[in-house]
Design a protein around this motif. Sequence first.
Motif, PDB file in Angstrom:
ATOM      1  N   UNK A   9      -0.794  -7.425  -2.151  1.00  0.00           N
ATOM      2  CA  UNK A   9      -0.530  -7.800  -0.767  1.00  0.00           C
ATOM      3  C   UNK A   9       0.767  -7.151  -0.295  1.00  0.00           C
ATOM      4  N   UNK A  10       0.824  -6.837   1.008  1.00  0.00           N
ATOM      5  CA  UNK A  10       2.036  -6.188   1.522  1.00  0.00           C
ATOM      6  C   UNK A  10       2.032  -6.206   3.053  1.00  0.00           C
ATOM      7  N   UNK A  11       3.225  -6.294   3.653  1.00  0.00           N
ATOM      8  CA  UNK A  11       3.371  -6.187   5.098  1.00  0.00           C
ATOM      9  C   UNK A  11       3.289  -4.733   5.565  1.00  0.00           C
ATOM     10  N   UNK A  12       3.613  -3.803   4.687  1.00  0.00           N
ATOM     11  CA  UNK A  12       3.641  -2.377   5.020  1.00  0.00           C
ATOM     12  C   UNK A  12       2.231  -1.798   4.907  1.00  0.00           C
ATOM     13  N   UNK A  13       1.664  -1.387   6.034  1.00  0.00           N
ATOM     14  CA  UNK A  13       0.302  -0.860   6.040  1.00  0.00           C
ATOM     15  C   UNK A  13       0.170   0.407   5.195  1.00  0.00           C
ATOM     16  N   UNK A  14       1.241   1.206   5.140  1.00  0.00           N
ATOM     17  CA  UNK A  14       1.196   2.436   4.341  1.00  0.00           C
ATOM     18  C   UNK A  14       1.081   2.120   2.860  1.00  0.00           C
ATOM     19  N   UNK A  15       1.753   1.076   2.429  1.00  0.00           N
ATOM     20  CA  UNK A  15       1.663   0.663   1.025  1.00  0.00           C
ATOM     21  C   UNK A  15       0.260   0.177   0.715  1.00  0.00           C
ATOM     22  N   UNK A  16      -0.299  -0.634   1.607  1.00  0.00           N
ATOM     23  CA  UNK A  16      -1.669  -1.125   1.413  1.00  0.00           C
ATOM     24  C   UNK A  16      -2.639   0.043   1.309  1.00  0.00           C
ATOM     25  N   UNK A  28      -6.176  -6.755  17.485  1.00  0.00           N
ATOM     26  CA  UNK A  28      -5.175  -5.853  16.910  1.00  0.00           C
ATOM     27  C   UNK A  28      -5.113  -6.005  15.392  1.00  0.00           C
ATOM     28  N   UNK A  29      -5.244  -7.228  14.911  1.00  0.00           N
ATOM     29  CA  UNK A  29      -5.273  -7.457  13.464  1.00  0.00           C
ATOM     30  C   UNK A  29      -6.438  -6.709  12.831  1.00  0.00           C
ATOM     31  N   UNK A  30      -7.607  -6.790  13.449  1.00  0.00           N
ATOM     32  CA  UNK A  30      -8.778  -6.081  12.921  1.00  0.00           C
ATOM     33  C   UNK A  30      -8.518  -4.581  12.859  1.00  0.00           C
ATOM     34  N   UNK A  31      -7.934  -4.025  13.922  1.00  0.00           N
ATOM     35  CA  UNK A  31      -7.648  -2.584  13.947  1.00  0.00           C
ATOM     36  C   UNK A  31      -6.701  -2.185  12.816  1.00  0.00           C
ATOM     37  N   UNK A  32      -5.662  -3.003  12.615  1.00  0.00           N
ATOM     38  CA  UNK A  32      -4.652  -2.647  11.612  1.00  0.00           C
ATOM     39  C   UNK A  32      -5.170  -2.840  10.193  1.00  0.00           C
ATOM     40  N   UNK A  33      -5.990  -3.878   9.990  1.00  0.00           N
ATOM     41  CA  UNK A  33      -6.603  -4.073   8.669  1.00  0.00           C
ATOM     42  C   UNK A  33      -7.517  -2.893   8.342  1.00  0.00           C
ATOM     43  N   UNK A  34      -8.319  -2.489   9.299  1.00  0.00           N
ATOM     44  CA  UNK A  34      -9.232  -1.368   9.073  1.00  0.00           C
ATOM     45  C   UNK A  34      -8.485  -0.062   8.849  1.00  0.00           C
ATOM     46  N   UNK A  35      -7.424   0.166   9.600  1.00  0.00           N
ATOM     47  CA  UNK A  35      -6.639   1.389   9.454  1.00  0.00           C
ATOM     48  C   UNK A  35      -6.017   1.483   8.067  1.00  0.00           C
ATOM     49  N   UNK A  36      -5.558   0.349   7.556  1.00  0.00           N
ATOM     50  CA  UNK A  36      -4.911   0.342   6.243  1.00  0.00           C
ATOM     51  C   UNK A  36      -5.909   0.365   5.091  1.00  0.00           C
ATOM     52  N   UNK A  37      -7.175   0.045   5.402  1.00  0.00           N
ATOM     53  CA  UNK A  37      -8.181  -0.047   4.345  1.00  0.00           C
ATOM     54  C   UNK A  37      -8.135  -1.356   3.585  1.00  0.00           C
ATOM     55  N   UNK A  38      -7.367  -2.323   4.093  1.00  0.00           N
ATOM     56  CA  UNK A  38      -7.232  -3.622   3.420  1.00  0.00           C
ATOM     57  C   UNK A  38      -8.572  -4.341   3.343  1.00  0.00           C
ATOM     58  N   UNK A  39      -8.726  -5.119   2.279  1.00  0.00           N
ATOM     59  CA  UNK A  39      -9.941  -5.910   2.113  1.00  0.00           C
ATOM     60  C   UNK A  39      -9.804  -7.287   2.748  1.00  0.00           C
ATOM     61  N   UNK A  40      -8.574  -7.671   3.068  1.00  0.00           N
ATOM     62  CA  UNK A  40      -8.370  -8.990   3.624  1.00  0.00           C
ATOM     63  C   UNK A  40      -7.072  -9.088   4.397  1.00  0.00           C
TER      64      UNK A  40
END
Length: 279
Positions: A159-166, A199-211
Amino acid sequence: MNKTIAAIATVLSPLLAVPGYGQLIVAHRGSSHTAPENTLAAFRLAWQEEADAIEGDFYLTKDGEIVCLHDKNTKRTAPGQTVLDVAKSTLAELRGLDVGSWKDKRYAGEKIPTLHEVLATIPPQKKIFIEVKCGPEITPILKKQLEASKLKSEQITIICFDEKVVQECRNEMPQYQANWLTSYKRTKERGVWSPDAEEVVRRVRKSGATGLGTQGNTEVIDERFVDVLRKAGIELHVWTINDAKQALYFSGLEFESITTDKPAEIRAALPDPIDQGGR
């Protein structure tokens, strides 16, 4: 026969009213209400209190070790001692500090643990949420250590706040789940909370996060918010919930996990699920 059926129904009716969904109870920095956060004592207490998972914060040291600590430096959890910046210090220097006494004298002598040591506490079928507190530079070492551990991939969530790390973790370690973390702020112009669900959906998808690992802000998280994310196929996890009523609220919204400083107390506040799906 009718009387027998009626009697059985009377016994079962309270049980049938219990939701058939169970949340993972995640011990935030271990059982950190009682024990010093992010220490082996806190993690071991969490397992004693039957937490389903632990959550810990991790940084990379100057000499390439991964250690468990929330802040960038040691000022708060090692008061009265030399203040060390984690990224500029060696493991040996950091291990010279006492990070237990500030909480209670019975924890005197607790040291900053390594990722290796934390992973070694995790029982079979239990889980860990690894919060990365630094940048993508930790990824290759994290990957090596996780793959060398005895844990199965399904026991590990990054888990991480940084989208690049995710994104980096998902690219390099796709076998593990990874959640993007967010909190919320009111915009000055319109007085609305940001980010919103779309916006949350967009950022989750951009980062490739699963959750999503969301702050437990009940002014933001409602049925509509949850519905938008569920339709996008995003898992929902919430932090840090120490109030029983709030825990019941997020349980009712069927969040996958609830992170808390008080795992035993929050577990006791939630109804026992009929079927926890193997959890």
